[in-house]
Design a protein around this motif. Structure first.
Motif, short mmCIF file in Angstrom:
data_model
loop_
_atom_site.label_atom_id
_atom_site.label_comp_id
_atom_site.label_asym_id
_atom_site.label_seq_id
_atom_site.Cartn_x
_atom_site.Cartn_y
_atom_site.Cartn_z
N HIS A 4 97.98 96.12 69.78
CA HIS A 4 96.88 96.80 69.10
C HIS A 4 95.60 96.04 69.38
O HIS A 4 95.58 94.80 69.35
CB HIS A 4 97.08 96.81 67.58
CG HIS A 4 98.26 97.59 67.13
ND1 HIS A 4 98.35 98.12 65.87
CD2 HIS A 4 99.41 97.95 67.75
CE1 HIS A 4 99.48 98.76 65.74
NE2 HIS A 4 100.15 98.67 66.87
N TYR A 6 91.60 95.31 68.20
CA TYR A 6 90.69 95.34 67.05
C TYR A 6 89.37 94.70 67.47
O TYR A 6 89.36 93.74 68.24
CB TYR A 6 91.26 94.54 65.88
CG TYR A 6 92.57 95.05 65.36
CD1 TYR A 6 92.62 95.97 64.33
CD2 TYR A 6 93.78 94.61 65.90
CE1 TYR A 6 93.83 96.45 63.83
CE2 TYR A 6 95.00 95.08 65.41
CZ TYR A 6 95.01 95.99 64.38
OH TYR A 6 96.21 96.45 63.91
N ASP A 51 87.18 95.81 57.19
CA ASP A 51 87.40 95.72 58.63
C ASP A 51 87.02 94.34 59.17
O ASP A 51 87.03 94.10 60.37
CB ASP A 51 86.64 96.82 59.38
CG ASP A 51 85.13 96.66 59.28
OD1 ASP A 51 84.64 95.91 58.42
OD2 ASP A 51 84.42 97.31 60.08
N LYS A 63 95.82 95.70 57.97
CA LYS A 63 94.59 96.45 57.80
C LYS A 63 94.83 97.95 58.02
O LYS A 63 95.83 98.36 58.60
CB LYS A 63 93.53 95.95 58.82
CG LYS A 63 93.13 94.50 58.61
CD LYS A 63 92.33 94.36 57.35
CE LYS A 63 91.73 92.97 57.24
NZ LYS A 63 90.71 92.91 56.21
N PRO A 64 93.88 98.77 57.58
CA PRO A 64 94.04 100.22 57.74
C PRO A 64 94.15 100.65 59.21
O PRO A 64 93.58 100.00 60.10
CB PRO A 64 92.77 100.80 57.13
CG PRO A 64 92.15 99.72 56.34
CD PRO A 64 92.64 98.42 56.91
N HIS A 65 94.87 101.73 59.43
CA HIS A 65 95.03 102.30 60.77
C HIS A 65 93.67 102.53 61.43
O HIS A 65 93.52 102.39 62.65
CB HIS A 65 95.82 103.60 60.65
CG HIS A 65 96.02 104.31 61.95
ND1 HIS A 65 95.09 105.19 62.46
CD2 HIS A 65 97.02 104.26 62.85
CE1 HIS A 65 95.52 105.65 63.62
NE2 HIS A 65 96.68 105.11 63.87
N SER A 66 92.68 102.86 60.63
CA SER A 66 91.34 103.17 61.17
C SER A 66 90.68 101.98 61.86
O SER A 66 89.73 102.18 62.62
CB SER A 66 90.43 103.69 60.06
OG SER A 66 90.26 102.70 59.06
N THR A 67 91.17 100.78 61.63
CA THR A 67 90.57 99.61 62.29
C THR A 67 91.11 99.40 63.70
O THR A 67 90.55 98.60 64.45
CB THR A 67 90.80 98.33 61.46
OG1 THR A 67 92.20 98.11 61.30
CG2 THR A 67 90.13 98.41 60.10
N ARG A 69 91.48 99.93 67.47
CA ARG A 69 90.62 100.48 68.52
C ARG A 69 91.39 100.99 69.73
O ARG A 69 90.85 101.66 70.59
CB ARG A 69 89.60 99.44 68.98
CG ARG A 69 88.72 98.90 67.87
CD ARG A 69 87.79 100.00 67.36
NE ARG A 69 86.99 99.52 66.27
CZ ARG A 69 87.09 99.94 65.02
NH1 ARG A 69 87.95 100.87 64.70
NH2 ARG A 69 86.32 99.45 64.07
N ALA A 153 100.77 101.46 63.16
CA ALA A 153 100.63 102.69 63.95
C ALA A 153 101.36 102.55 65.27
O ALA A 153 101.41 101.49 65.86
CB ALA A 153 99.16 103.00 64.22
N VAL A 158 96.49 107.75 68.48
CA VAL A 158 95.39 106.80 68.56
C VAL A 158 94.69 106.93 69.88
O VAL A 158 95.27 107.12 70.88
CB VAL A 158 95.90 105.34 68.38
CG1 VAL A 158 94.77 104.37 68.56
CG2 VAL A 158 96.52 105.18 67.02
#
Length: 158
Positions: A4, A6, A51, A63-67, A69, A153, A158
């Motif tokens: 992932h 970030y 974030d 942290k939230p999935h929205s963080t 990238r 995730a 994504v």
């Protein structure tokens, strides 16, 4: 295993606030001082929604999935993303040494090797003024440093 990505850009003063960078930990006892209860409540509210990069790199997985990238199966593709992040911000790096193209290429090369062995990568640079840029690549499923943390995730969506 996958990785992932970030990234965070913000005021160094925000980055320095440990309460938003550290998970809450164990709840205080009934006999704990009010200050301890206040810090715990602040961490419970701030850490999961923030974030801002966590103190421990593997805690990005909390942290939230929205963080997130990006998600990559191939360490090389994750390294390509890292290289683009560094290239985009390197002209603004406060240190001339950190802006050197060879140095940046070596950072990416080392990151790809580390990811290939299941490690994590976390880099941070001061930009002109009081701005800080952080970029991280976290190996997931499982993470070597924190195998108990679930993957936030998968590649889909994504």
């Amino acid at each position: 295993m996958h990785h992932h990505g970030y990234a965070w850009l913000g005021e160094k003063a925000t980055f320095d606030k440990e309460s938003v960078r550290r998970p809450p930990g164990q709840a205080p006892t009934a006999t704990s001082e009010k200050e301890v209860h206040d810090r715990y409540r602040q961490a419970v509210a701030a850490f999961p929604a923030s974030d801002v990069p966590p103190i421990q790199t593997a805690h990005w997985l909390m942290k939230p999935h929205s963080t997130i990238r990006g998600i990559w199966e191939d360490p090389g593709e994750a390294g390509t993303w890292l290289g683009r992040q560094l290239a985009a911000f390197s002209p603004r790096f406060a240190s001339a040494q950190d802006r050197e193209a060879i140095r940046l290429a070596l950072l990416v090369e080392a990151a790809v090797e580390r990811l290939g062995h299941g490690g994590d990568v976390s880099l941070g640079h001061y930009l002109a003024g009081t701005i800080f840029h952080s970029v991280a690549l976290i190996t997931c499923s499982p993470n070597r440093a924190a195998p108990e943390l679930p993957c936030p995730a998968r590649r889909t969506g994504v």
